[in-house]
Design a protein around this motif. Structure first.
Motif, PDB file in Angstrom:
ATOM      1  N   PHE A 129       0.842  -1.189   0.000  1.00  0.00           N
ATOM      2  CA  PHE A 129       0.000   0.000   0.000  1.00  0.00           C
ATOM      3  C   PHE A 129       0.881   1.244   0.000  1.00  0.00           C
ATOM      4  O   PHE A 129       1.697   1.436   0.904  1.00  0.00           O
ATOM      5  CB  PHE A 129      -0.935  -0.009   1.211  1.00  0.00           C
ATOM      6  N   ASP A 130       0.731   2.045  -1.033  1.00  0.00           N
ATOM      7  CA  ASP A 130       1.483   3.295  -1.113  1.00  0.00           C
ATOM      8  C   ASP A 130       1.138   4.189   0.071  1.00  0.00           C
ATOM      9  O   ASP A 130       0.039   4.124   0.613  1.00  0.00           O
ATOM     10  CB  ASP A 130       1.164   4.024  -2.410  1.00  0.00           C
ATOM     11  N   THR A 131       2.074   5.011   0.449  1.00  0.00           N
ATOM     12  CA  THR A 131       1.996   6.012   1.530  1.00  0.00           C
ATOM     13  C   THR A 131       2.209   5.416   2.900  1.00  0.00           C
ATOM     14  O   THR A 131       2.125   6.127   3.901  1.00  0.00           O
ATOM     15  CB  THR A 131       0.674   6.825   1.550  1.00  0.00           C
ATOM     16  N   THR A 132       2.466   4.116   3.004  1.00  0.00           N
ATOM     17  CA  THR A 132       2.697   3.529   4.315  1.00  0.00           C
ATOM     18  C   THR A 132       3.747   2.443   4.218  1.00  0.00           C
ATOM     19  O   THR A 132       4.283   2.159   3.147  1.00  0.00           O
ATOM     20  CB  THR A 132       1.378   3.010   4.914  1.00  0.00           C
ATOM     21  N   GLY A 133       4.068   1.805   5.357  1.00  0.00           N
ATOM     22  CA  GLY A 133       5.211   0.915   5.429  1.00  0.00           C
ATOM     23  C   GLY A 133       4.892  -0.565   5.341  1.00  0.00           C
ATOM     24  O   GLY A 133       3.749  -0.974   5.115  1.00  0.00           O
ATOM     25  N   TRP A 134       5.919  -1.373   5.576  1.00  0.00           N
ATOM     26  CA  TRP A 134       5.862  -2.832   5.442  1.00  0.00           C
ATOM     27  C   TRP A 134       4.890  -3.446   6.445  1.00  0.00           C
ATOM     28  O   TRP A 134       3.987  -4.185   6.074  1.00  0.00           O
ATOM     29  CB  TRP A 134       7.267  -3.379   5.618  1.00  0.00           C
ATOM     30  N   TRP A 135       5.055  -3.123   7.723  1.00  0.00           N
ATOM     31  CA  TRP A 135       4.179  -3.736   8.716  1.00  0.00           C
ATOM     32  C   TRP A 135       2.768  -3.165   8.642  1.00  0.00           C
ATOM     33  O   TRP A 135       1.790  -3.874   8.864  1.00  0.00           O
ATOM     34  CB  TRP A 135       4.743  -3.596  10.134  1.00  0.00           C
ATOM     35  N   ASN A 136       2.664  -1.882   8.265  1.00  0.00           N
ATOM     36  CA  ASN A 136       1.336  -1.276   8.111  1.00  0.00           C
ATOM     37  C   ASN A 136       0.573  -1.962   6.970  1.00  0.00           C
ATOM     38  O   ASN A 136      -0.640  -2.123   7.043  1.00  0.00           O
ATOM     39  CB  ASN A 136       1.446   0.211   7.807  1.00  0.00           C
ATOM     40  N   SER A 137       1.313  -2.359   5.928  1.00  0.00           N
ATOM     41  CA  SER A 137       0.656  -3.036   4.807  1.00  0.00           C
ATOM     42  C   SER A 137       0.084  -4.379   5.233  1.00  0.00           C
ATOM     43  O   SER A 137      -0.958  -4.814   4.717  1.00  0.00           O
ATOM     44  CB  SER A 137       1.639  -3.211   3.643  1.00  0.00           C
ATOM     45  N   ALA A 138       0.749  -5.055   6.160  1.00  0.00           N
ATOM     46  CA  ALA A 138       0.186  -6.304   6.694  1.00  0.00           C
ATOM     47  C   ALA A 138      -1.149  -6.031   7.372  1.00  0.00           C
ATOM     48  O   ALA A 138      -2.123  -6.797   7.207  1.00  0.00           O
ATOM     49  CB  ALA A 138       1.161  -6.940   7.688  1.00  0.00           C
ATOM     50  N   ASN A 139      -1.237  -4.953   8.120  1.00  0.00           N
ATOM     51  CA  ASN A 139      -2.485  -4.605   8.787  1.00  0.00           C
ATOM     52  C   ASN A 139      -3.547  -4.136   7.796  1.00  0.00           C
ATOM     53  O   ASN A 139      -4.739  -4.413   7.975  1.00  0.00           O
ATOM     54  CB  ASN A 139      -2.225  -3.551   9.857  1.00  0.00           C
ATOM     55  N   ALA A 140      -3.127  -3.431   6.750  1.00  0.00           N
ATOM     56  CA  ALA A 140      -4.085  -3.005   5.730  1.00  0.00           C
ATOM     57  C   ALA A 140      -4.676  -4.221   5.024  1.00  0.00           C
ATOM     58  O   ALA A 140      -5.889  -4.276   4.773  1.00  0.00           O
ATOM     59  CB  ALA A 140      -3.403  -2.075   4.733  1.00  0.00           C
ATOM     60  N   LEU A 141      -3.835  -5.197   4.698  1.00  0.00           N
ATOM     61  CA  LEU A 141      -4.351  -6.406   4.068  1.00  0.00           C
ATOM     62  C   LEU A 141      -5.296  -7.147   5.006  1.00  0.00           C
ATOM     63  O   LEU A 141      -6.349  -7.643   4.588  1.00  0.00           O
ATOM     64  CB  LEU A 141      -3.200  -7.317   3.645  1.00  0.00           C
TER      65      LEU A 141
END
Length: 522
Positions: free
Chosen positions: A220-232
């Motif tokens: 997810f653009d605009t955020t990081g690696w671990w944040n993308s795990a939470n977004a998914l």
């Protein structure tokens, strides 16, 4: 809500997200409203019903010197007469020079919109902008439907243009823009979209989150690696609670594109990051039944366990550098191991790890006298370090205890979880006027990590609430959702940092938190 049509196949959705070419305007796409809707689009997040014939139809000729954008065809192709709109409503307005007003109108049943300029006269110019990245950029030189009011017309409008690009996994927004005759500056409404895939609070939040999804990276653009795990994770949860399958393809796409990233199998130098990804794959397994996700979660849990040692009596380290033992890494360790036990027949090893993890956590002193969780321990004294009380540190133990209770049937675990949840939901330091916030939250703040915290808390409080027969936190969660929806949301159904308001800015982490919250109230 409506899903993107099923005639756009899964394989196409996986590949065309990387494409840059748009569909030529050769005629309608094979998709239709009967191909896979999951329900009516609804009245939408904003706006009122309006007649579709409020202003005269313009000619379909762009102003001289204006570049014509490539046509998109979904249910209908770009440049459709607004007089044929279905489910029309006014979604956004803006004042322009000399008393003019710009209006953005949506035909929800068609997934199309158009722009109108009113109270003006000859020479007033009006057009649409269209964005596929949450309004951060839009195609320059492609003023959609650009048209100029002729003599004798006080109100003028564009033709209708598609919000989304179904064939290229494009999740779009429109805004109305205009330049009154003689004015020196352009005015625009806020960005907004139709209710297609956005007919409820949670599906609208999910679609706004997908506007940040990068099909080339699977993150997810605009955020990081671990944040993308939470977004998914938030997106997976939304599929379950809403029944809208449009974004399921992102699960496998993210998996394939990132399986070899970092240290491989979603492990990396930070143990909490690995825990977040492990839990995302547990969620993916629960939704899809695909064992590869469960296998990866096992690899992640085993990786975490390799960093358990006897320093301060146990626990895992925060990173491979072994400089800090903290609450978030260890609560994730407990939840992930308990979750694996609950999904693997005959397991004893993961359950033993989860039990040992919880025993160490309670003995560590990180739960303070107020039943709130501080950030970590002081390695010199092996005691609570008095670190910040962040919301996600309060949330993950709740979900961990719910999983551990499911594994063991020990009701004392739920009693403890309720005590912790009561403390965090009533804490004045975490709830100003009853609305959740993290220490130091301020407009534009939160850094790279903080915007994800409250969503994690809401998701995990929701998991505990579901496990308790009396569901004691339903009203609390609903209060948070109502406040965020009323005070912290823009016309594009994007959410900011402060659920009490005001809206500050949007990014994928802020949106993930809002989606977690909306999911928790379904």
């Amino acid at each position: 809500m409506r899903a993107f049509p099923r005639t756009v196949s899964t394989s196409v959705m996986l590949t065309v997200a990387l494409a840059v070419a748009t569909l030529a305007a050769a005629g309608p796409a094979t998709a239709s409203t009967s191909a896979g809707p999951l329900g009516d689009p609804g009245t939408g997040a904003t706006g009122v019903d309006i007649p579709a014939t409020a202003t005269p139809a313009p000619t379909a000729t762009p102003s001289a010197g204006k570049e014509k954008a490539a046509d998109i065809c979904n249910k209908y192709c770009d440049a459709r007469d607004p007089g044929e709109a279905s489910d029309a409503r006014l979604v956004a307005t803006a004042d322009a020079a000399d008393g003019r007003q710009l209006e953005l109108r949506m035909a929800d049943g068609d997934d199309m919109g158009w722009a109108t300029i009113t109270h003006g006269g000859a020479g007033d110019e009006v057009w649409l902008d269209r964005s596929f990245d949450g309004g951060r950029t839009w195609s320059s030189g492609s003023k959609l439907g650009d048209t100029v009011a002729p003599s004798g017309q006080q109100d003028w409008r564009t033709l209708m243009y598609n919000v989304d690009d179904w064939n290229n996994a494009g999740y779009g927004l429109l805004r109305a823009c205009g330049l009154p005759q003689g004015a020196s500056s352009v005015s625009c409404t806020g960005w907004a979209r139709s209710t297609w895939n956005a007919g409820t609070r949670s599906t609208a939040a999910a679609t706004a989150l997908m506007e940040y999804y990068n099909g080339g990276t699977g993150l997810f653009d605009t955020t990081g690696w671990w944040n993308s795990a939470n977004a998914l994770t938030a997106l997976i949860d939304n599929v379950r609670v809403s029944g809208m399958d449009s974004y399921r393809y992102a699960i496998d796409q993210t998996y394939r594109l990132n399986l070899q990233a970092q240290r491989g199998d979603f492990t990396n130098d930070y143990l909490d990051d690995t825990g977040w990804w492990g839990l995302a794959w547990i969620d993916a397994y629960d939704l899809t039944g695909d064992s590869k996700y469960l296998d990866t979660a096992r690899i992640d849990a085993d990786y975490l366990h390799s960093y358990w040692d006897s320093t301060c009596g146990g626990g895992i380290w925060w990173s491979v550098e072994k400089t800090y033992k903290n609450a978030i890494a260890n609560s994730l360790y407990i939840e992930l191991n308990a979750a694996l036990h609950n999904r693997i027949d005959g397991d004893t090893g993961y359950l033993e790890r989860a039990r040992d993890g919880w025993s160490w956590f309670t003995d560590s002193g990180m739960i303070n006298d107020s039943n709130l969780v501080n950030d970590g321990i002081d390695l010199d004294t092996c005691t609570n370090n008095g670190g910040q009380v962040y919301t996600y540190n309060q949330g993950v133990p709740l979900a961990a205890l719910a999983e551990l209770h499911r594994a063991t049937g020990d009701d004392a675990l739920l009693t403890t979880a309720r005590t912790l949840a009561d403390a965090s939901t009533t804490s004045t330091s975490l709830n100003s006027d009853g609305i959740l916030h993290d220490p130091g939250d301020s407009p534009g703040g939160g850094g790279n990590d903080g915007p994800s915290f409250k969503g994690v808390y809401a998701r995990d409080l929701g998991a505990l609430n579901a496990a308790l027969s009396d569901h004691p936190y339903t009203e609390y969660l609903q209060r948070q959702a109502d406040s965020a929806y009323a005070n912290d949301r823009n016309t594009a159904d994007q959410y900011g940092l402060l659920w009490a308001g005001p809206f500050d800015q949007s990014d994928a982490a802020r949106q993930q938190s809002a989606l977690d919250l909306m999911n928790a109230t379904n």
